[in-house]
Design a protein around this motif. Structure first.
Motif, PDB file in Angstrom:
ATOM      1  N   LEU A   1      -2.060  -3.607  -1.176  1.00  0.00           N
ATOM      2  CA  LEU A   1      -2.342  -3.769   0.244  1.00  0.00           C
ATOM      3  C   LEU A   1      -3.364  -4.872   0.481  1.00  0.00           C
ATOM      4  O   LEU A   1      -4.305  -5.055  -0.302  1.00  0.00           O
ATOM      5  CB  LEU A   1      -2.882  -2.458   0.827  1.00  0.00           C
ATOM      6  CG  LEU A   1      -1.850  -1.380   1.143  1.00  0.00           C
ATOM      7  CD1 LEU A   1      -2.543  -0.032   1.338  1.00  0.00           C
ATOM      8  CD2 LEU A   1      -1.058  -1.750   2.397  1.00  0.00           C
ATOM      9  N   ASP A   2      -3.154  -5.591   1.553  1.00  0.00           N
ATOM     10  CA  ASP A   2      -4.152  -6.523   2.069  1.00  0.00           C
ATOM     11  C   ASP A   2      -5.498  -5.799   2.128  1.00  0.00           C
ATOM     12  O   ASP A   2      -5.601  -4.690   2.658  1.00  0.00           O
ATOM     13  CB  ASP A   2      -3.689  -6.951   3.465  1.00  0.00           C
ATOM     14  CG  ASP A   2      -4.708  -7.774   4.229  1.00  0.00           C
ATOM     15  OD1 ASP A   2      -5.670  -8.260   3.617  1.00  0.00           O
ATOM     16  OD2 ASP A   2      -4.520  -7.932   5.445  1.00  0.00           O
TER      17      ASP A   2
ATOM     18  N   CYS B   1     -14.530  -3.182  -2.031  1.00  0.00           N
ATOM     19  CA  CYS B   1     -14.567  -3.307  -3.494  1.00  0.00           C
ATOM     20  C   CYS B   1     -13.315  -3.912  -4.109  1.00  0.00           C
ATOM     21  O   CYS B   1     -13.343  -4.348  -5.262  1.00  0.00           O
ATOM     22  CB  CYS B   1     -14.798  -1.940  -4.130  1.00  0.00           C
ATOM     23  SG  CYS B   1     -16.198  -1.042  -3.452  1.00  0.00           S
ATOM     24  N   HIS B   2     -12.201  -3.893  -3.392  1.00  0.00           N
ATOM     25  CA  HIS B   2     -10.966  -4.427  -3.958  1.00  0.00           C
ATOM     26  C   HIS B   2     -10.833  -5.906  -3.628  1.00  0.00           C
ATOM     27  O   HIS B   2     -11.620  -6.462  -2.878  1.00  0.00           O
ATOM     28  CB  HIS B   2      -9.756  -3.679  -3.380  1.00  0.00           C
ATOM     29  CG  HIS B   2      -9.712  -2.228  -3.746  1.00  0.00           C
ATOM     30  ND1 HIS B   2      -9.513  -1.231  -2.815  1.00  0.00           N
ATOM     31  CD2 HIS B   2      -9.848  -1.598  -4.941  1.00  0.00           C
ATOM     32  CE1 HIS B   2      -9.516  -0.054  -3.417  1.00  0.00           C
ATOM     33  NE2 HIS B   2      -9.729  -0.250  -4.702  1.00  0.00           N
TER      34      HIS B   2
ATOM     35  N   GLY C   1      -6.446  -3.329  -6.251  1.00  0.00           N
ATOM     36  CA  GLY C   1      -6.418  -2.824  -4.895  1.00  0.00           C
ATOM     37  C   GLY C   1      -5.626  -1.542  -4.827  1.00  0.00           C
ATOM     38  O   GLY C   1      -5.269  -0.946  -5.842  1.00  0.00           O
ATOM     39  N   VAL C   2      -5.349  -1.115  -3.607  1.00  0.00           N
ATOM     40  CA  VAL C   2      -4.528   0.074  -3.386  1.00  0.00           C
ATOM     41  C   VAL C   2      -3.080  -0.379  -3.233  1.00  0.00           C
ATOM     42  O   VAL C   2      -2.785  -1.222  -2.387  1.00  0.00           O
ATOM     43  CB  VAL C   2      -4.977   0.843  -2.138  1.00  0.00           C
ATOM     44  CG1 VAL C   2      -4.070   2.045  -1.882  1.00  0.00           C
ATOM     45  CG2 VAL C   2      -6.433   1.296  -2.299  1.00  0.00           C
TER      46      VAL C   2
ATOM     47  N   VAL D   1      -7.089   8.021   0.929  1.00  0.00           N
ATOM     48  CA  VAL D   1      -6.927   7.912   2.382  1.00  0.00           C
ATOM     49  C   VAL D   1      -6.276   6.589   2.769  1.00  0.00           C
ATOM     50  O   VAL D   1      -5.450   6.536   3.682  1.00  0.00           O
ATOM     51  CB  VAL D   1      -8.294   8.084   3.084  1.00  0.00           C
ATOM     52  CG1 VAL D   1      -8.183   7.785   4.576  1.00  0.00           C
ATOM     53  CG2 VAL D   1      -8.821   9.495   2.861  1.00  0.00           C
ATOM     54  N   ILE D   2      -6.629   5.516   2.073  1.00  0.00           N
ATOM     55  CA  ILE D   2      -5.986   4.232   2.347  1.00  0.00           C
ATOM     56  C   ILE D   2      -4.477   4.351   2.132  1.00  0.00           C
ATOM     57  O   ILE D   2      -3.666   3.883   2.948  1.00  0.00           O
ATOM     58  CB  ILE D   2      -6.588   3.124   1.459  1.00  0.00           C
ATOM     59  CG1 ILE D   2      -8.053   2.874   1.841  1.00  0.00           C
ATOM     60  CG2 ILE D   2      -5.781   1.829   1.594  1.00  0.00           C
ATOM     61  CD1 ILE D   2      -8.823   2.027   0.834  1.00  0.00           C
ATOM     62  N   ALA D   3      -4.097   4.996   1.033  1.00  0.00           N
ATOM     63  CA  ALA D   3      -2.672   5.225   0.773  1.00  0.00           C
ATOM     64  C   ALA D   3      -2.057   6.108   1.853  1.00  0.00           C
ATOM     65  O   ALA D   3      -0.925   5.880   2.302  1.00  0.00           O
ATOM     66  CB  ALA D   3      -2.486   5.862  -0.604  1.00  0.00           C
ATOM     67  N   GLU D   4      -2.815   7.094   2.295  1.00  0.00           N
ATOM     68  CA  GLU D   4      -2.321   8.003   3.334  1.00  0.00           C
ATOM     69  C   GLU D   4      -2.122   7.263   4.658  1.00  0.00           C
ATOM     70  O   GLU D   4      -1.126   7.496   5.364  1.00  0.00           O
ATOM     71  CB  GLU D   4      -3.314   9.158   3.509  1.00  0.00           C
ATOM     72  CG  GLU D   4      -2.849  10.238   4.448  1.00  0.00           C
ATOM     73  CD  GLU D   4      -3.837  11.388   4.496  1.00  0.00           C
ATOM     74  OE1 GLU D   4      -3.429  12.523   4.764  1.00  0.00           O
ATOM     75  OE2 GLU D   4      -5.052  11.154   4.249  1.00  0.00           O
TER      76      GLU D   4
END
Length: 989
Positions: free
Chosen positions: A596-597, A101-102, A529-530, A171-174
């Motif tokens: 983030l990519d 989605c990003h 994005g994140v 979770v992506i950040a984690e």
């Protein structure tokens, strides 16, 4: 029929079924979709899984942007066939669809809407901007979900995974923080592929190669030193000894090292020249010149001998205008230092007042150019490595829009590519200046493969800019060293030891990519994005120990906020203080706002889908990832790197890849060519099952072709298969358990069909386990149309229609039909999901009934009978000759039907003759009578070249035609019922 002969039609057991020959799939399929949703097929399978072993195909997320294309359909249908076949073979086969989605395409769409409204994106609050991006993605997810479901794809559609869900963003950040804490994250200044159009760094997976017309230039670098260069080049440095050496050295003083490049705009950033230590070089002197030429008489050039003639020709010098003076050794080259070609230029303001060394480089070849490679460490991968090895300085001349910094002499503000990817004035201005200062020897144009952004389709550049990287060769400080200490080691071990690649060539492709790839560029200079959830100490340098803040409390605060508010929490006012207060002084740290990519997002899905969901995998590892071959450098690749950095191994046990979809002529699909095939249009015309059947019939491991004529052929195959299923249904009408006959009590022909079913069951299961859908369908199609429709059904029609209801032969044949029904419907259900449901419901109607709620039946091993199969193979060969002989008599209008014949069949092989005599061979050949003999065949006997030892002499049947079964027999007319044979007389009672 005589006037006094009764009409026996009503005494026959003719087929009874409402199953239509015309499928009407486009109109009827949506009803089955609604039915499956109503009865909750997918959830009921999960609830009833019990102790079934799980099988998890993890969905590679499509991008939430636009309608589906034919490649999407191929991919999702293949996945569905895997999921359904594994389920029907006894596994708990789970499939959670997801969306990416990003990322930039969505961000672009929102920016475009701003431009249309005359708004400036940079003046819009970033949280508001991200909200619009989220809503845009949500809209397309709903559209694509309906389009995928229309293809008959099963899955947890009411609870898919989305990379923009709050938990996913947490979770992506984690996962990113894991890289932060284990020491693999670093900030570096190195050249990355940069899109001037999108103003962001790109990963290798985001780059594709297209032809591009580039400038080519041959540039002269004047040799100014012969020994004591400013760089430490090792023991070769030092003064020349002796008068001869001094003379040779003087020949090189003032000579020009000639380089060749296709990127003139990088010349202002030159810092060195590389040569190949194994290449033969020479010193050449100009002795003559034409009028239109930049070379000068008396100038001396150093270049590779193998490329000298070509280079001189580019400079408009023929072989009468120059001479070779002598060899130039690698040792001599290593002692040379050249002036930058813009050194001393009036108005340069000292910008290029430095010398450039000659350095050995293994990347220098004799394939093109001059044998010397101009080296700009800020603008090339090999250049950067050379610069790092020898301590060359980096330059920062090119800005994010690909313009030169405004204060760069001569070229300030020059643009390489504009915002649409069109070449602008940078190359021309550099070339013109080189001409002006006398540094250009030749110029030209070259069409070659050049990197482009796969989103914008615009050319990219290598540009030095501070970015965040994951170090793939640095030891990971997490203690998960079972498969290696570095990300690269873990990935290569996973590829070879932990993952099954289908086809096997996939292993070679990703192995070579991982083996040679550089560090992973994680950062992007965008907003949707994140974010890289980290802080850097103000004023610290990237290599300082305290440059990055590594604190578990800070990390946990960020994760808690993301779980509740999503990644927007990072951008809200006071975010830095919120996360840092009480731990460190917020004023001493800077918040990183790069995102983030998106490949890191999708690469992290194993964590928030496989690990965190109740319907995930116990060990967080998928049984299968399935995508196109381009994902060796995309999702397979990023998932591998990401998981090796956080969990120490690949997140999958198997990888299956498919090729690309082409038109009927093998051309790439293009809207401009008008050769695109849109799934929605195929479904409207033919139905989704035809599209699914096309997938099953193709060799998906290579590129597939599709078009109107191919689809017509698929539809024809479908009709033939549908006819087989209709025959089954029609002749199973009223079948009850009381009719069932045990296998050992069946006639040989029925036991042969059981044998074939046992063979097919093993073939189907093995094929489904190997994801060989083409092989499975081909085996089933050949069985249904060849063994059944053209052979078994053709023979047994007489028994179905005319035998007495309680005859052993008819009951055995109907028992076989029942066994065939349960196997064919379940064997084919993963492929033809709608049609097999229709077939199933025709026989087993009911609100809770569905073929997709049952498994493929177990097939008894004792059905296999190789000796019987060999016997019937011989019988079928003889039958082929008889059938071919009778076809000629029909063609010549000697007979109208095969029942009018009573041929004499000569069989040379005694065993085959015995086999034919042991069965009712006239029934097998569908004749009224037949005579089998081992006598030598007469010359007039019909033969087939491919079946030796069998000849057929045509004879007509003797007797009267039975008015019930139409056989011609002598006994007709002497039975208790008028006009029938003895078999029909018994059936009539």
């Amino acid at each position: 029929m005589c006037a006094d002969t009764p009409d026996y039609k009503d005494t026959l057991n003719l087929p009874e079924t409402d199953f239509p020959m015309r499928a009407g799939l486009p109109k009827r399929e949506p009803g089955w979709l609604e039915r499956w949703e109503k009865i909750g097929v997918y959830d009921r399978l999960r609830a009833g899984a019990g102790n079934r072993p799980p099988f998890i195909l993890h969905d590679g997320p499509p991008y939430a942007n636009g309608h589906l294309h034919i490649g999407h359909a191929l991919n999702k249908i293949l996945k569905d066939m895997v999921v359904r076949s594994q389920q029907m073979m006894g596994r708990d086969s789970r499939y959670v669809p997801g969306w990416d989605c990003h990322g930039l395409p969505i961000e672009w769409k929102i920016e475009q809407s701003y431009r249309e409204k005359g708004l400036d994106k940079d003046k819009v609050d970033v949280v508001e901007f991200r909200r619009e991006c989220r809503e845009f993605a949500e809209g397309w997810i709903d559209v694509q979900r309906d389009e995928f479901k229309r293809l008959g794809v099963t899955g947890k559609w009411d609870a898919p995974y989305l990379t923009m869900d709050f938990h996913a963003e947490r979770v992506i950040a984690e996962e990113f923080q894991t890289f932060l804490m284990n020491g693999t994250l670093y900030q570096g200044s190195k050249p990355v592929m940069w899109s001037p159009v999108e103003k962001t760094a790109l990963a290798e997976a985001e780059v594709e190669y297209h032809d591009h017309q580039s400038h080519t230039i041959w540039v002269k670098f004047r040799a100014v030193k012969g020994g004591d260069a400013d760089f430490d080049l090792g023991d070769e440095g030092g003064d020349y000894d002796g008068p001869n050496q001094a003379l040779l050295a003087s020949q090189l003083q003032g000579a020009y090292v000639v380089i060749w490049t296709t990127t003139p705009w990088t010349i202002p950033q030159n810092r060195a020249i590389c040569f190949g230590p194994e290449i033969s070089y020479g010193l050449y002197e100009v002795t003559g010149r034409p009028e239109e030429c930049w070379a000068r008489i008396g100038e001396r050039y150093i270049m590779a001998d193998s490329l000298a003639e070509q280079t001189m020709s580019q400079a408009r010098l023929d072989d009468s205008m120059y001479r070779r003076l002598r060899d130039v050794s690698a040792e001599e080259l290593s002692r040379l230092t050249c002036a930058h070609p813009l050194q001393g230029a009036e108005g340069a303001e000292g910008e290029w007042d430095y010398d450039v060394p000659l350095l050995p480089g293994d990347h220098v070849t004799e394939e093109a150019g001059t044998g010397f490679v101009h080296t700009a460490p800020s603008h090339g991968a090999d250049d950067y490595e050379i610069g790092r090895k020898y301590g060359l300085p980096m330059t920062y001349n090119v800005l994010e829009d690909s313009s030169f910094r405004a204060d760069l002499p001569f070229f300030g503000g020059a643009l390489i590519f504009d915002h649409k990817g069109k070449e602008k004035d940078a190359n021309k201005r550099v070339i013109d200046k080189l001409v002006e200062v006398g540094a250009l020897l030749a110029r030209g144009r070259l069409k070659h493969s050049y990197p482009h952004s796969w989103r914008s389709k615009a050319p990219v550049i290598f540009r030095n800019t501070p970015q965040w990287f994951a170090a793939i060769d640095r030891e990971v400080g997490d203690g998960q060293d079972t498969y290696g200490k570095t990300i690269r080691q873990r990935a290569l071990t996973s590829i070879d030891e932990l993952v099954t690649w289908t086809p096997r060539t996939g292993r070679n492709r990703i192995h070579s990519m991982i083996e040679a790839r550089p560090d992973w560029v994680l950062s992007r200079q965008r907003a949707w994005g994140v974010p890289l959830t980290c802080f850097v100490k103000t004023g610290a340098k990237p290599d300082d120990p305290d440059f990055l803040l590594r604190d578990f409390t800070v990390n946990q605060r960020i994760l808690d906020a993301f779980e509740q508010e999503g990644a927007d929490a990072w951008y809200k006012p006071g975010a830095k203080e919120r996360f840092l207060d009480g731990v460190v002084n917020p004023d001493e740290y800077e918040q990183v706002f790069d995102i983030l990519d998106v490949w890191f997002d999708s690469g992290s899905t194993h964590a928030f889908v496989l690990r965190d969901r109740a319907d995930g995998a116990e060990d967080g590892i998928a049984d299968l990832y399935l995508e196109g071959t381009d994902q060796h450098r995309g999702w397979f690749h990023s998932s591998m790197l990401q998981a090796c950095g956080t969990k120490g191994r690949a997140p999958y046990r198997g990888v299956l890849t498919h090729g690309f979809t082409l038109d009927e002529k093998g051309n790439k699909m293009s809207k401009s060519l008008g050769n695109t095939i849109v799934p929605e249009e195929v479904v409207k015309q033919y139905g989704a099952d035809i599209l699914r059947l096309w997938v099953a019939q193709t060799d998906y491991t290579g590129d597939q072709r599709i078009g109107p004529e191919i689809l017509k052929g698929v539809a024809d195959s479908y009709r033939r298969l549908r006819n087989t299923m209709r025959f089954l249904l029609g002749n199973l009408a009223g079948f009850s358990e009381g009719e069932r006959v045990a296998a050992q009590d069946m006639p040989e022909l029925e036991r042969w069909v059981l044998h074939r079913m046992a063979e097919l069951d093993a073939r189907v299961r093995a094929g489904y386990d190997a994801y060989d859908f083409q092989g499975v369908f081909r085996a089933l199609f050949d069985f249904a149309t060849g063994d059944l429709s053209s052979f078994y059904f053709d023979i047994r029609k007489d028994a179905f229609y005319c035998d007495a209801d309680d005859s052993l032969r008819r009951r055995a044949a109907r028992t076989v039909l029942d066994l065939l029904f349960h196997r064919l419907t379940t064997w084919l259900a993963p492929i033809l999901v709608f049609t097999m449901e229709e077939v199933w419901l025709e026989r087993f109607p009911g609100d809770e009934s569905s073929v997709h709620l049952v498994d493929i039946p177990e097939t008894p091993a004792e059905w296999l009978d190789d000796a019987l199969a060999a016997k019937w193979a011989g019988i079928r060969r003889v039958r082929r000759v008889v059938t071919a002989a009778l076809e000629i008599q029909r063609r010549d209008k000697v007979i109208g039907a095969s029942l009018e014949a009573a041929p004499v069949v000569h069989i040379r092989d005694a065993e085959v003759l015995k086999a034919a005599r042991s069965v009712h061979f006239e029934d097998i050949c569908i004749t009224s009578a037949i005579w089998l003999t081992g006598d030598p065949m007469p010359s007039e006997a019909f033969r087939l070249p491919e079946v030796e030892g069998v000849g057929v002499v045509f004879e007509t049947a003797e007797g009267e035609k039975c008015q019930r079964c139409w056989k011609i027999l002598p006994e007709v007319g002497s039975q208790s019922h008028p006009g029938v044979c003895s078999r029909c007389d018994d059936a009539l009672g």
